[in-house]
Design a protein around this motif. Sequence first.
Motif, PDB file in Angstrom:
ATOM      1  N   SER A 184      -5.403   3.393 -20.760  1.00 26.47           N
ATOM      2  CA  SER A 184      -4.632   4.186 -19.860  1.00 26.47           C
ATOM      3  C   SER A 184      -4.913   3.939 -18.479  1.00 26.47           C
ATOM      4  O   SER A 184      -5.548   2.702 -18.111  1.00 26.47           O
ATOM      5  CB  SER A 184      -5.482   5.497 -19.839  1.00 26.47           C
ATOM      6  N   THR A 185      -3.924   4.514 -17.952  1.00 22.00           N
ATOM      7  CA  THR A 185      -3.917   3.765 -16.175  1.00 22.00           C
ATOM      8  C   THR A 185      -4.210   4.922 -15.457  1.00 22.00           C
ATOM      9  O   THR A 185      -3.866   6.601 -15.986  1.00 22.00           O
ATOM     10  CB  THR A 185      -2.525   3.160 -15.901  1.00 22.00           C
ATOM     11  N   GLY A 186      -4.123   5.088 -14.347  1.00 20.38           N
ATOM     12  CA  GLY A 186      -4.153   6.630 -13.327  1.00 20.38           C
ATOM     13  C   GLY A 186      -5.354   7.131 -13.188  1.00 20.38           C
ATOM     14  O   GLY A 186      -5.697   8.075 -12.874  1.00 20.38           O
ATOM     15  N   HIS A 187      -6.469   5.908 -13.054  1.00 21.92           N
ATOM     16  CA  HIS A 187      -7.713   6.188 -12.996  1.00 21.92           C
ATOM     17  C   HIS A 187      -8.626   5.772 -12.613  1.00 21.92           C
ATOM     18  O   HIS A 187      -9.521   4.785 -11.766  1.00 21.92           O
ATOM     19  CB  HIS A 187      -8.330   6.252 -14.346  1.00 21.92           C
ATOM     20  N   GLY A 188      -7.187   5.598 -10.782  1.00 17.16           N
ATOM     21  CA  GLY A 188      -8.239   4.902  -9.535  1.00 17.16           C
ATOM     22  C   GLY A 188      -9.624   6.001  -9.204  1.00 17.16           C
ATOM     23  O   GLY A 188      -9.690   6.928  -9.453  1.00 17.16           O
ATOM     24  N   TYR A 189     -10.342   5.558  -8.220  1.00 16.19           N
ATOM     25  CA  TYR A 189     -11.396   6.012  -8.086  1.00 16.19           C
ATOM     26  C   TYR A 189     -11.644   7.042  -6.932  1.00 16.19           C
ATOM     27  O   TYR A 189     -11.885   8.442  -6.952  1.00 16.19           O
ATOM     28  CB  TYR A 189     -12.837   5.253  -6.566  1.00 16.19           C
ATOM     29  N   LYS A 190      -9.712   7.299  -6.164  1.00 16.27           N
ATOM     30  CA  LYS A 190      -9.762   8.400  -4.978  1.00 16.27           C
ATOM     31  C   LYS A 190      -9.086   9.711  -6.242  1.00 16.27           C
ATOM     32  O   LYS A 190      -9.838  10.903  -5.949  1.00 16.27           O
ATOM     33  CB  LYS A 190      -8.070   8.097  -4.519  1.00 16.27           C
TER      34      LYS A 190
ATOM     35  N   LEU B 108     -14.987   5.626   0.435  1.00 11.71           N
ATOM     36  CA  LEU B 108     -15.971   6.476   1.643  1.00 11.71           C
ATOM     37  C   LEU B 108     -15.640   6.987   3.059  1.00 11.71           C
ATOM     38  O   LEU B 108     -15.696   7.751   3.311  1.00 11.71           O
ATOM     39  CB  LEU B 108     -17.473   5.950   1.105  1.00 11.71           C
ATOM     40  N   VAL B 109     -16.519   5.642   3.479  1.00 17.42           N
ATOM     41  CA  VAL B 109     -15.683   5.639   5.481  1.00 17.42           C
ATOM     42  C   VAL B 109     -14.508   5.796   5.287  1.00 17.42           C
ATOM     43  O   VAL B 109     -13.717   7.425   6.405  1.00 17.42           O
ATOM     44  CB  VAL B 109     -15.597   3.762   5.326  1.00 17.42           C
ATOM     45  N   ARG B 110     -13.356   6.364   4.405  1.00 13.11           N
ATOM     46  CA  ARG B 110     -12.009   6.369   5.067  1.00 13.11           C
ATOM     47  C   ARG B 110     -11.744   7.781   4.542  1.00 13.11           C
ATOM     48  O   ARG B 110     -11.085   8.671   5.406  1.00 13.11           O
ATOM     49  CB  ARG B 110     -10.744   6.161   4.377  1.00 13.11           C
ATOM     50  N   SER B 111     -12.592   8.912   3.701  1.00  9.68           N
ATOM     51  CA  SER B 111     -12.879   9.795   3.354  1.00  9.68           C
ATOM     52  C   SER B 111     -13.696  11.047   3.703  1.00  9.68           C
ATOM     53  O   SER B 111     -13.599  11.775   3.987  1.00  9.68           O
ATOM     54  CB  SER B 111     -12.790  10.064   1.797  1.00  9.68           C
ATOM     55  N   CYS B 112     -14.838  10.094   3.799  1.00  7.32           N
ATOM     56  CA  CYS B 112     -16.264  10.970   5.216  1.00  7.32           C
ATOM     57  C   CYS B 112     -16.710  10.736   6.242  1.00  7.32           C
ATOM     58  O   CYS B 112     -17.503  10.167   6.974  1.00  7.32           O
ATOM     59  CB  CYS B 112     -17.219  10.699   3.597  1.00  7.32           C
ATOM     60  N   PRO B 113     -15.807  11.571   7.044  1.00  7.33           N
ATOM     61  CA  PRO B 113     -16.225  11.162   8.673  1.00  7.33           C
ATOM     62  C   PRO B 113     -17.396  11.232   8.817  1.00  7.33           C
ATOM     63  O   PRO B 113     -17.640  10.249  10.030  1.00  7.33           O
ATOM     64  CB  PRO B 113     -15.651  12.192   9.494  1.00  7.33           C
ATOM     65  N   ASN B 114     -18.254  11.938   8.464  1.00 10.54           N
ATOM     66  CA  ASN B 114     -19.992  11.940   8.861  1.00 10.54           C
ATOM     67  C   ASN B 114     -21.177  10.885   8.275  1.00 10.54           C
ATOM     68  O   ASN B 114     -21.400  11.231   8.127  1.00 10.54           O
ATOM     69  CB  ASN B 114     -20.018  13.513   8.835  1.00 10.54           C
TER      70      ASN B 114
END
Length: 242
Positions: free
Chosen positions: A90-96, A133-139
């Motif tokens: 199956s596809t469509g399972h990126g970490y995001k 993680l760097v893109r999504s978690c500003p703190n």
Amino acid sequence: MNIESAAVNILKRGVELDTKKRYTEALVCYQEGLQILVDKMKGEPDDTVRTYLRKKVEEYMNRAETIKRIVLHQKETGQFHEQVHIENNSTGHGYKTLFGRFLDADVDFVIVEDPYIRSFHQCQNFLRLCELLVRSCPNLRHIELLTSKDAKTEGDQREWLKSLGNDLQKYKVKLLVKYSETLHDRQITLSSGWIIKIGRGLDFYKAPENKFCLGVYDLELRQCHETTVDIVHSKNVKQSYG
């Protein structure tokens, strides 16, 4: 009534996930679908259509609020458990897609336990996770990796992770790498209490057929090995770095 098909599809998917008790995923769909409906409602000149849209918005908004209360209650009582079964090929399972909804300003450290961050493609998977993680978690301030060594790749593994650590420092994020010869568990622990347990760890993607096919860079398009993802919440997440 002609509601935009995009909203209909997203909200249908939300209902489907809701029925399966995959509440946090359903919530993302409801919020996306609601945004489309609200935007359409604002620009709708016909009173009848606008009234219909408002009724639909209220309906889905109420359900979204109910889900938020369910998730909050399950978190408070330690009962939260969401499971995603990834089927072979199956596809469509990126970490995001899998757990991006849990990555936000509440996350200031992340602990990744995975014995197989050793070969080149496995270290690249970890790099992709760090990018997310760097893109999504500003703190975000710390990422801790607990993995194992392999005699064949040990030197390269050390260099790859050192390079990544140096680069993360530019974003004021410290990478701490620890090694264990007995590690078996595979999980990602967020300081906000969310714990993502992937049966195969980060390395559940199949190798691409060649270097110029879809899925080489976008993991959403990459075929997967069969695995199960369990998401739980703990109020007692402790950082282990010094």
